[in-house]
Design an enzyme around this catalytic site. Structure first.
Site, PDB file in Angstrom:
ATOM      1  N   THR A   1      46.343  39.499  28.754  1.00 31.40           N
ATOM      2  CA  THR A   1      46.445  39.025  30.132  1.00 31.40           C
ATOM      3  C   THR A   1      45.055  38.704  30.684  1.00 31.40           C
ATOM      4  O   THR A   1      44.891  37.789  31.499  1.00 31.40           O
ATOM      5  CB  THR A   1      47.164  40.056  31.038  1.00 31.40           C
ATOM      6  OG1 THR A   1      46.522  41.313  30.897  1.00 31.40           O
ATOM      7  CG2 THR A   1      48.621  40.180  30.666  1.00 31.40           C
TER       8      THR A   1
ATOM      9  N   GLY B   1      48.535  32.638  44.504  1.00 32.58           N
ATOM     10  CA  GLY B   1      48.075  32.694  45.889  1.00 32.58           C
ATOM     11  C   GLY B   1      46.675  32.137  46.009  1.00 32.58           C
ATOM     12  O   GLY B   1      46.379  31.362  46.894  1.00 32.58           O
ATOM     13  N   PHE B   2      45.804  32.552  45.092  1.00 32.31           N
ATOM     14  CA  PHE B   2      44.420  32.062  45.043  1.00 32.31           C
ATOM     15  C   PHE B   2      43.695  32.289  46.364  1.00 32.31           C
ATOM     16  O   PHE B   2      42.843  31.501  46.747  1.00 32.31           O
ATOM     17  CB  PHE B   2      44.375  30.585  44.633  1.00 32.31           C
ATOM     18  CG  PHE B   2      45.189  30.298  43.410  1.00 32.31           C
ATOM     19  CD1 PHE B   2      44.815  30.816  42.181  1.00 32.31           C
ATOM     20  CD2 PHE B   2      46.348  29.541  43.482  1.00 32.31           C
ATOM     21  CE1 PHE B   2      45.589  30.592  41.050  1.00 32.31           C
ATOM     22  CE2 PHE B   2      47.120  29.315  42.359  1.00 32.31           C
ATOM     23  CZ  PHE B   2      46.735  29.835  41.133  1.00 32.31           C
TER      24      PHE B   2
ATOM     25  N   ILE C   1      38.318  46.216  29.522  1.00 29.21           N
ATOM     26  CA  ILE C   1      39.371  45.198  29.578  1.00 29.21           C
ATOM     27  C   ILE C   1      40.693  45.908  29.277  1.00 29.21           C
ATOM     28  O   ILE C   1      40.934  46.358  28.164  1.00 29.21           O
ATOM     29  CB  ILE C   1      39.093  44.069  28.563  1.00 29.21           C
ATOM     30  CG1 ILE C   1      37.763  43.374  28.889  1.00 29.21           C
ATOM     31  CG2 ILE C   1      40.255  43.065  28.561  1.00 29.21           C
ATOM     32  CD1 ILE C   1      37.649  42.801  30.297  1.00 29.21           C
TER      33      ILE C   1
ATOM     34  N   ALA D   1      42.770  45.356  39.879  1.00 30.51           N
ATOM     35  CA  ALA D   1      42.908  46.102  38.624  1.00 30.51           C
ATOM     36  C   ALA D   1      42.202  47.450  38.715  1.00 30.51           C
ATOM     37  O   ALA D   1      42.752  48.485  38.321  1.00 30.51           O
ATOM     38  CB  ALA D   1      42.364  45.275  37.464  1.00 30.51           C
TER      39      ALA D   1
ATOM     40  N   LYS E   1      36.046  46.581  35.916  1.00 34.35           N
ATOM     41  CA  LYS E   1      35.263  45.817  36.903  1.00 34.35           C
ATOM     42  C   LYS E   1      36.041  44.677  37.567  1.00 34.35           C
ATOM     43  O   LYS E   1      35.662  44.206  38.620  1.00 34.35           O
ATOM     44  CB  LYS E   1      34.026  45.230  36.239  1.00 34.35           C
ATOM     45  CG  LYS E   1      32.901  46.243  36.038  1.00 34.35           C
ATOM     46  CD  LYS E   1      31.682  45.515  35.503  1.00 34.35           C
ATOM     47  CE  LYS E   1      30.454  46.373  35.459  1.00 34.35           C
ATOM     48  NZ  LYS E   1      29.337  45.596  34.881  1.00 34.35           N
ATOM     49  N   GLY E   2      37.073  44.219  36.949  1.00 36.96           N
ATOM     50  CA  GLY E   2      37.849  43.144  37.599  1.00 36.96           C
ATOM     51  C   GLY E   2      37.458  41.774  37.072  1.00 36.96           C
ATOM     52  O   GLY E   2      36.296  41.459  36.842  1.00 36.96           O
TER      53      GLY E   2
ATOM     54  N   GLN F   1      43.753  35.254  32.335  1.00 37.74           N
ATOM     55  CA  GLN F   1      43.074  35.219  33.631  1.00 37.74           C
ATOM     56  C   GLN F   1      41.811  34.375  33.554  1.00 37.74           C
ATOM     57  O   GLN F   1      41.540  33.548  34.412  1.00 37.74           O
ATOM     58  CB  GLN F   1      42.630  36.632  34.016  1.00 37.74           C
ATOM     59  CG  GLN F   1      43.674  37.458  34.645  1.00 37.74           C
ATOM     60  CD  GLN F   1      43.578  37.297  36.156  1.00 37.74           C
ATOM     61  OE1 GLN F   1      44.123  36.353  36.690  1.00 37.74           O
ATOM     62  NE2 GLN F   1      42.908  38.192  36.828  1.00 37.74           N
TER      63      GLN F   1
ATOM     64  N   GLU G   1      38.279  36.889  39.743  1.00 40.51           N
ATOM     65  CA  GLU G   1      37.525  35.754  40.278  1.00 40.51           C
ATOM     66  C   GLU G   1      36.455  35.239  39.337  1.00 40.51           C
ATOM     67  O   GLU G   1      36.144  34.047  39.329  1.00 40.51           O
ATOM     68  CB  GLU G   1      36.831  36.133  41.590  1.00 40.51           C
ATOM     69  CG  GLU G   1      37.590  37.105  42.457  1.00 40.51           C
ATOM     70  CD  GLU G   1      38.386  36.453  43.577  1.00 40.51           C
ATOM     71  OE1 GLU G   1      38.307  35.231  43.741  1.00 40.51           O
ATOM     72  OE2 GLU G   1      39.108  37.194  44.279  1.00 40.51           O
TER      73      GLU G   1
END
Ligand SMILES: Cc1cc2nc3c(=O)[nH]c(=O)nc-3n(C[C@H](O)[C@H](O)[C@H](O)COP(=O)(O)OP(=O)(O)OC[C@H]3O[C@@H](n4cnc5c(N)ncnc54)[C@H](O)[C@@H]3O)c2cc1C
Lengths: 335, 706
Positions: free
Chosen positions: B602, B229-230, B597, B503, B669-670, B606, B673
């Site tokens: 995965t 999707g971005f 993490i 996440a 933290k994700g 990413q 991006e």
């Protein structure tokens, strides 16, 4: 896409006859170009003549005629098979390199040699039916002439069309002095020298080449040469793979002692047809194979170039690409 | 470091990997419903004006055609219902080239597409505003984005000895996910089910309901898998609602799939950014000025601003600072969030400018950055919950062999190649958003299994897998005992896979639900426990065959008292062909501090994905508009170049071992991006180091390096 009739033929003759009987019929070979164009409503045939069952895919030595000693590749041979055939790899590594520089592995597996010769331009104005394009719809004007034309021609364009021929394979075939064999419904075979196969747009950009409706490309003959060890195909593009050429160069050199006996040079991405650099070739004949001579030859050829608004860089890039391709050819065809 | 008894932190394979590689994973158009028919959209061929008339007669008579819907006969929809950019066939107005103006429904896709060719449209044309170069001077201050000013930029800049002022340009980019935006809609009475790739499941449900004017409860969104999707599947687009409209009109399930060409003017884009940077520093490398002024275009009636100044707000300690935005409404489809919104594009400007200034000082760019490390978040004075920029730079420098780099460009040549090294930093905020989750336990004999349910979404990043891992640890059950159900609005509401919140939000909600169910089972039990029992023990000892609970998770109360971000440092080695200008990124290293993490495998994918997109941003990606008419001339993946395998050399990833439970309990933290942030600048900086050429307008195609 528009509804169309599908006909499959098993002989060249029946294919040629089906085509001749219907001015709106087109040949279906690998389909990687014609089907895309039909989905976009750019090509609107009402009949497709499928030639995939014809026995036209062999690669074989030519045993008679003017090109005796050369090799013939079938009009239906797949691009990938042609590129990787031992006879081609050995005798015409330039052709192997050029084919493998084009498209993607998947597309080359589907694409045929005849289809490659007859693929249409990738000009975005040609591709979008709501845009003006004299090639698609004569008389509507050229969208690219005053539009976005970074990918367009610097040689031989006309006010009515600035598109380029997208093929890599054809650039090598032009340098290799290939001959296109075509057969029409009369059964007669015509031989068209490669330099005369594709045409410049002039006032008739809707015609890409000199093939007549009803004719089938049955084979391409490549004459024997002495430069297999001194040839190179260079393709400069926006990404390393799977992009059309900004400029490409097929270069080959035959030496005579320490001097150049003859050079063969053809450029892609610069004109409505694979552009044979005859000026440069003439200059190089009899000269020493030095960087300086390569540069002078390249500059001489580029003098005839005329840039559009966004593609001025192709003149310098083309000059450099010629020098680099000749240099790599001299080094045995490796990068 | 990972605990071998725990699933979190283990590089396990995706639990849905087999489904994907065998083609069994169901994307939006993969559902086979009886009697499904096909809708194909048709579009405007002008960028501004009005439709005078649409003749549909011939199309209506074409074989297989069931309905033609245009503004003349479309049902009234709520245009403020949350569909981005409109194009809902509600009026004759045209605001961009390629705006939806109608659709054909037919028995087959080909019949529908053919019929669209038979539609005749006449227009009343207006002069379109599509040439950004021409109109950028008309840009105005947006209502919701005020200038952020600290100190006195102009005076300090005027007096500075070392300074740079430069404009960095990034082109229009498109999201181009592999799965084009597609919807299957079918009605049962007054309820509609929409199979539609949606990054925010509940957002799609709300927008569809409100636009159609029906209660949310009557809309079900199903999106268990998304083909990328971005950002373009974060907001909702007309296809979602028009499929429902078409399905209602013909009273059959309708499949509406945009073609690749249609994607370029249907689902938003990243707008062009003109970023003016002014940076100044003292002789010993202390930054004194950082001004980051972005001018960009937006839709005619929506002032979306990509926050290009975000990195400039938080990356460096600097007394005089200005972050500002100016926008000019234009006849170009509405911009939207795209890959690292604001941070990827903004960091190109900021981190290139930092590199330029470091070079002016003849200072190593890493040293320069270290000298300007902020102790607190300079934009709001809050404490960092943690900040890993220094570690990322230092560990990266060591791993990459940065010491070999020369400050002067053009020092490293091999044959016709010029070789250069570049570095650039990045950041992305870390947040946990409200999410709920249900855990359902079942038992047969001693075999206890769990099902986890929440309306999360998996863009292809591995959400399903990390949810299973989180549940596995919290419940004490093996991963293969856990079934994950997401991507359905009938499940408990959850955050979206957007803005790198997925996440953290999903894993904490699932963890809470799993802890809660354990607590509840313990409470049921009369036993005393000295070690915390597993749910399996409890289900057996309490002789339960089924048990479930739900948790509604929120970020910790004091999370907002801190500034929480992921950080990274990117290192690039480029080889530039000095004759052809072609660039290859031979080696790339991203060092990332992103908290816990959950799954290194995965996560690595990413980051690599982000890096490749960043390299694409640097070298190849660009959407080009014809400035006369406003149409994109790049309208397929043959013209819109994303990097091919051959463009990418080796990519290494390092994660900083970091424990920060301030932003959320699990310390996640994700990474969605941050992988792209700083990448384009690292490549551009490496190209400068290789060639001595500073390219400030992306992409850096061969012609710019001749
Ligand atoms: C995304 C993409 C990227 C590409 N990149 C490149 C590239 O970088 N370089 C490159 O060179 N090419 C590239 N191509 C083009 C590709 O090489 C052509 O599509 C292919 O060669 C066409 O062959 P085909 O057999 O599929 O032709 P078809 O699509 O079947 O036919 C193409 C045309 O040729 C006519 N035709 C086919 N066979 C014959 C015959 N025997 N006699 C007379 N007429 C015939 C057809 O009627 C039709 O008009 C790319 C294509 C795509 C889709």
């Amino acid at each position: 896409m528009r509804p169309f009739k599908y006909s499959a033929s098993t002989t060249i003759n029946s294919a040629a006859q089906l085509l001749s009987a219907n001015p709106n019929a087109r040949i279906l070979a690998g389909g990687t170009n014609i089907l895309d164009l039909m989905k976009e409503d750019v090509e609107r045939p009402d009949e497709l003549v499928d030639i995939n069952r014809l026995n036209l895919s062999v690669v074989k030595p030519i045993t008679e005629g003017v090109n005796k000693g050369g090799i013939s590749i079938g009009g239906l041979g797949k691009n990938a098979e042609t590129a990787n055939h031992p006879l081609i790899r050995q005798n015409f590594p330039l052709l192997t390199q050029a084919i493998l520089a084009g498209a993607s592995a998947q597309i080359r597996n589907m694409a045929t040699n005849g289809g490659n010769l007859n693929q249409r331009t990738r000009c975005p104005y040609f591709y979008e039916v709501s845009m003006p394009c004299n090639k698609r719809e004569p008389g509507t004007g050229c969208g690219a002439r005053e539009g976005i034309n970074r990918m367009h021609a610097i040689f031989g364009w006309s006010e009515s069309c600035v598109a380029v021929h997208p093929s890599d394979m054809c650039v090598a075939l032009a340098a290799l002095d290939a001959v296109v064999k075509v057969q029409g419904s009369s059964g007669k075979v015509r031989s068209i020298p490669f330099a005369e196969y594709h045409r410049l747009p002039g006032e008739m950009p809707e015609k890409d080449n000199t093939l007549q409706h009803g004719e089938v490309v049955t084979s391409i003959e490549i004459p024997k040469n002495n430069f297999a060890s001194k040839s190179y195909y260079l393709k400069v593009r926006d990404r390393a793979s799977y992009a059309f050429a900004l400029v490409s160069v097929a270069a080959a050199i035959e030496m005579n002692g320490s001097g150049i006996k003859q050079a063969w040079l053809a450029l892609g991405g610069v004109a409505h047809k694979p552009w044979r650099a005859f000026e440069a070739e003439r200059f190089l004949a009899g000269k020493a194979a030095t960087a300086d001579n390569f540069r002078q030859a390249a500059e001489m050829e580029m003098k005839q170039a005329k840039a559009l608004e966004h593609n001025g860089f192709k003149i310098e890039l083309g000059t450099r690409a010629i020098v680099l391709a000749l240099t790599r050819a001299m080094n045995g065809g490796t990068a | 470091m990972s605990d071998l008894n725990k699933s979190i932190g283990q590089a396990i394979n995706r639990i849905d990997g087999l489904l994907k590689v065998t083609g069994a994973a169901t994307y939006a158009t993969d559902y086979v419903l009886k009697n499904t028919v096909h809708a194909v959209i048709f579009k405007s061929t002008i960028a501004a004006g009005k439709i005078k008339d649409i003749e549909t007669g011939e199309a209506e008579k074409a074989p297989g055609v069931l309905a033609v819907i245009t503004h003349k006969n479309a049902p009234k929809l709520n245009e403020k219902g949350g569909v981005r950019g409109g194009a809902l066939l509600q009026s004759q107005n045209i605001e961009w080239y390629g705006q939806h103006i109608g659709l054909v429904v037919a028995e087959t896709f080909e019949q529908a597409r053919y019929a669209t060719r038979l539609i005749k449209v006449s227009y009343e044309k207006a002069e379109p505003k599509v040439d950004f170069e021409k109109h950028k001077k008309e840009a105005i201050a947006p209502k919701d984005n005020h200038d952020a000013i600290r100190g006195d930029v102009d005076t300090a800049f005027g007096n500075a000895e070392f300074k740079i002022e430069a404009v960095y340009e990034t082109p229009i980019e498109h999201h181009n996910p592999m799965e084009t935006h597609s919807t299957i809609a079918f009605w049962e009475g007054d309820k509609v089910t929409l199979y539609n790739g949606s990054q925010i499941v509940n957002g799609a449900q709300g927008a569809a309901a409100s636009t159609l004017g029906i209660p949310s409860a009557n809309v079900r969104i199903v999106t268990p898998f998304i083909g990328g999707g971005f950002g373009s599947k974060g907001g909702q687009w007309a296809n979602l609602v028009l499929a429902a409209v078409a399905a209602k009109a013909v009273n059959r399930p309708v499949k509406l799939a945009l073609t690749r060409q249609q994607m370029f003017n249907s689902v938003g884009l990243r707008q062009r950014n003109h970023q003016r940077m002014r940076l100044a520093a003292t002789k010993d490398g202390k930054l004194t000025v950082l001004a980051h002024e972005t001018t960009t275009h937006c839709a005619i009636d929506n002032e979306f601003v990509e926050p290009c100044g975000d990195c400039s707000k938080v990356m460096y300690e600097v007394p005089n600072s200005l972050i500002s935005y100016r926008v000019v409404p234009m006849n170009i489809i509405i911009p939207t969030y795209t890959r690292g919104p604001g941070k990827s594009t903004g960091s190109f400007a900021l981190e290139s400018a930092i590199d330029e200034l470091a070079y002016q000082l003849r200072m190593d760019p890493i040293e320069f950055r270290l000298k300007n490390e902020p102790a607190k978040d300079p934009s709001n004075g809050k404490q960092w919950s943690s900040r890993t920029t220094v570690q990322c730079l230092q560990e990266g420098a060591k791993a990459f062999g940065w010491g070999k780099r020369k400050i002067e460009p053009r020092q490293n040549q091999q044959g016709e190649y010029l070789i250069g090294y570049g570095v650039a930093c990045g950041t992305y905020p870390a947040r946990q958003q409200n999410s709920s989750a249900i855990v359902k336990l079942t038992r047969k004999g001693n075999d206890v299994k769990a099902t986890i349910e929440l309306a999360a979404s998996d863009l292809g990043t591995g959400t399903n897998t990390i949810i299973a891992q989180t549940a596995s640890d919290a419940l004490g059950l093996a991963v293969n005992k856990i079934t994950v159900k997401i991507g359905d609005s009938s499940l408990p509401p959850a955050a979206g896979s957007v803005g790198s919140v997925g996440a953290a939000s999903f894993s904490n909600a699932v963890n809470d639900a799993c802890e809660k169910i354990t607590d509840e089972l313990m409470k049921k039990s009369t036993k005393q426990f000295f070690v915390r029992p597993t749910v399996a023990n409890l289900m057996v000892s309490e002789n339960l065959t089924a048990f479930e609970t739900r948790a509604d998770a929120k970020a910790p109360a004091d999370a907002t008292n801190y500034s929480s971000h992921s950080f990274n440092a990117n290192f690039a080695e480029v080889w530039v062909n000095s004759l052809t200008g072609m660039v290859k990124v031979k080696r790339f290293l991203a060092v990332t501090g992103a908290g816990k993490i959950l799954n290194p495998k995965t996560a690595r994918s990413q980051i690599i994905g982000g890096n490749v997109w960043g390299i694409g941003m640097a070298l190849t990606e660009e959407s080009i508009l014809d400035p006369r008419w406003g149409n994109f001339v790049t309208r397929s993946l043959a013209d819109y170049h994303v990097p091919s395998n051959l463009d990418i050399g080796t990519i290494d990833t390092i994660f900083i071992d970091e424990k920060d439970t301030i932003p959320n309990k699990l310390g996640v933290k994700g990474i969605g991006e941050v992988g792209i942030v700083g990448v384009a600048a690292a490549v551009a900086n490496a190209i400068f180091n290789a060639t001595g050429k500073r390219v400030r307008d992306l992409p850096i195609t061969p012609d710019k390096l001749l």
